[in-house]
Design an enzyme around this catalytic site. Structure first.
Site, PDB file in Angstrom:
ATOM      1  N   ASP A  52      -1.976  21.171  -2.442  1.00 46.34           N
ATOM      2  CA  ASP A  52      -1.946  21.982  -1.503  1.00 46.34           C
ATOM      3  C   ASP A  52      -1.417  21.050  -0.083  1.00 46.34           C
ATOM      4  OD1 ASP A  52      -2.195  23.311   1.049  1.00 46.34           O
ATOM      5  OD2 ASP A  52      -4.333  24.127   0.563  1.00 46.34           O
ATOM      6  N   HIS A  63      -4.574  31.408  -2.347  1.00 45.15           N
ATOM      7  CA  HIS A  63      -3.357  30.611  -2.704  1.00 45.15           C
ATOM      8  C   HIS A  63      -3.041  31.035  -4.300  1.00 45.15           C
ATOM      9  CE1 HIS A  63      -3.401  27.043  -0.109  1.00 45.15           C
ATOM     10  NE2 HIS A  63      -4.481  27.517   0.040  1.00 45.15           N
ATOM     11  N   ASN A  69      -0.157  21.872   2.745  1.00 45.19           N
ATOM     12  CA  ASN A  69      -0.491  22.372   4.145  1.00 45.19           C
ATOM     13  C   ASN A  69       0.774  22.482   4.928  1.00 45.19           C
ATOM     14  OD1 ASN A  69      -2.888  24.083   4.125  1.00 45.19           O
ATOM     15  ND2 ASN A  69      -4.015  22.032   3.615  1.00 45.19           N
TER      16      ASN A  69
END
Length: 178
Positions: A70, A167, A72
């Site tokens: 991840d 997710h 981001n």
């Protein structure tokens, strides 16, 4: 960890090393900070990006590797539904996107974009406003590889049918040459 007392304490980086007589490879899982909870965390995210660049660049000179996790950050406009209204939001700030651009231009390959140039495929959706049902998401989860491994890629994708979290899984398939 990757050598940062501040971020190693948060357990954001794990690396597995696979060395043979012919090749040195690593598999890295990394959870980049989110800056969406306020200016203090955004500053931490920028520090993290600054600190991650040198070790990744150095590692690339000594071994092939896969970096997944991840991140981001939505790298391109195609990586989020409402890019115009999110240009001042963490995850799509110009500085974050510039970091991603520099990363990919320095010899790393976005495995998903390698096979999938089309927009509107996402790996994260807010729990608010029925975002997932309306496919108003962001692609912030990546599998990236050093350029040497890109030629061994056979497929990459996002399993958006998996609904166990905000997710969903991203993946890449390789035909690894030992």
């Amino acid at each position: 960890g990757f050598g940062s007392p501040e971020f190693d304490a948060e357990g954001r980086y794990i690396e597995l090393r696979f060395d043979t007589a012919r090749r040195k490879r690593s598999l890295i899982s990394c959870y980049f900070p989110s800056g969406s909870s306020g200016p203090e965390r955004q500053d931490a995210k920028f520090r993290f990006l600054d600190l991650m660049e040198p070790p990744l660049t150095a590692l690339k000179t000594e071994r092939e590797f896969i970096l997944c996790g991840d991140i981001n950050i939505a790298h391109q406009e195609a990586d989020l539904k409402n890019w115009r209204s999110n240009q001042k939001n963490s995850g799509f700030l110009p500085e974050e996107r510039a970091w991603m651009e520099k990363y990919f231009n320095s010899g790393f390959v976005d495995t998903f974009r390698y096979f999938n140039p089309q927009p509107h495929e996402y790996s994260w959706w807010s729990f608010r406003a029925n975002a997932r049902a309306n496919n108003k998401g962001w692609r912030i989860d990546y599998v990236s590889v050093t350029s040497q491994l890109a030629g061994q890629l056979s497929a990459s994708g996002i399993d958006d049918f998996a609904k166990h979290s905000d997710h969903c899984p991203t993946w890449a398939d390789f035909r690894i040459i030992c």
